[in-house]
Scaffold this active site. Structure first.
Site, PDB file in Angstrom:
ATOM      1  N   TYR A 128      39.153  42.125  30.762  1.00  0.00           N
ATOM      2  CA  TYR A 128      40.301  41.768  31.934  1.00  0.00           C
ATOM      3  C   TYR A 128      41.469  41.036  30.842  1.00  0.00           C
ATOM      4  CZ  TYR A 128      39.277  36.119  30.205  1.00  0.00           C
ATOM      5  OH  TYR A 128      39.351  35.172  29.509  1.00  0.00           O
ATOM      6  N   CYS A 129      42.495  41.301  31.268  1.00  0.00           N
ATOM      7  CA  CYS A 129      44.019  41.408  31.139  1.00  0.00           C
ATOM      8  C   CYS A 129      44.475  40.758  32.454  1.00  0.00           C
ATOM      9  CB  CYS A 129      45.134  42.592  31.475  1.00  0.00           C
ATOM     10  SG  CYS A 129      44.828  43.316  32.859  1.00  0.00           S
ATOM     11  N   TYR A 130      45.848  40.559  32.904  1.00  0.00           N
ATOM     12  CA  TYR A 130      46.605  39.662  33.159  1.00  0.00           C
ATOM     13  C   TYR A 130      46.734  40.027  34.702  1.00  0.00           C
ATOM     14  CZ  TYR A 130      49.442  38.193  29.085  1.00  0.00           C
ATOM     15  OH  TYR A 130      49.830  38.325  28.059  1.00  0.00           O
ATOM     16  N   GLY A 190      44.990  43.327  35.689  1.00  0.00           N
ATOM     17  CA  GLY A 190      44.358  44.200  36.439  1.00  0.00           C
ATOM     18  C   GLY A 190      44.502  45.831  35.819  1.00  0.00           C
ATOM     19  N   TYR A 208      43.025  38.378  35.445  1.00  0.00           N
ATOM     20  CA  TYR A 208      42.987  36.767  35.440  1.00  0.00           C
ATOM     21  C   TYR A 208      43.181  36.464  36.550  1.00  0.00           C
ATOM     22  CZ  TYR A 208      42.937  32.134  32.978  1.00  0.00           C
ATOM     23  OH  TYR A 208      42.517  31.141  33.005  1.00  0.00           O
TER      24      TYR A 208
END
Length: 108
Positions: free
Chosen positions: A67-69, A71, A96
């Protein structure tokens, strides 16, 4: 030669179920300062530079959630892992932000 298996998109509720099942590696691909401010329990902060050090010795069929900020970057990492023949790779849709807002979604 192994066959490439595409990574899968997963929403926060399904990610929570996957995490609760155990035996999963969780990779947070955000900047280190964002990771320090908050992350999914058990996540490791991954970058292109340290990704394969983190995954050293990990079976190619082990579940990996990225995951990142929001997606987007996690899809790039998911594609990379898929290209390297990891077969159970999941990218968290919404990143996230979706994770921290999942309680609102479930309650709504």
């Amino acid at each position: 030669m192994s066959t490439r298996v595409p990574f899968q998109h997963i929403d926060a509720a399904n990610a929570e179920t996957l995490i609760s099942s155990g035996n999963i590696i969780i990779l947070d691909v955000r900047e280190a300062d964002s990771f320090e401010r908050g992350h999914i329990d058990g996540a490791k902060n991954a970058t292109i530079a340290n990704l394969f050090n983190i995954l050293d010795g990990v079976a190619r069929d082990r579940s990996i959630l990225v995951y990142c900020y929001h997606g987007y970057a996690s899809q790039e990492f998911g594609q990379l892992l898929s290209d390297f023949c990891y077969t159970n790779v999941y990218s968290l849709n919404g990143g996230y932000e979706a994770w921290i807002n999942r309680a609102d979604t479930l309650a709504g």
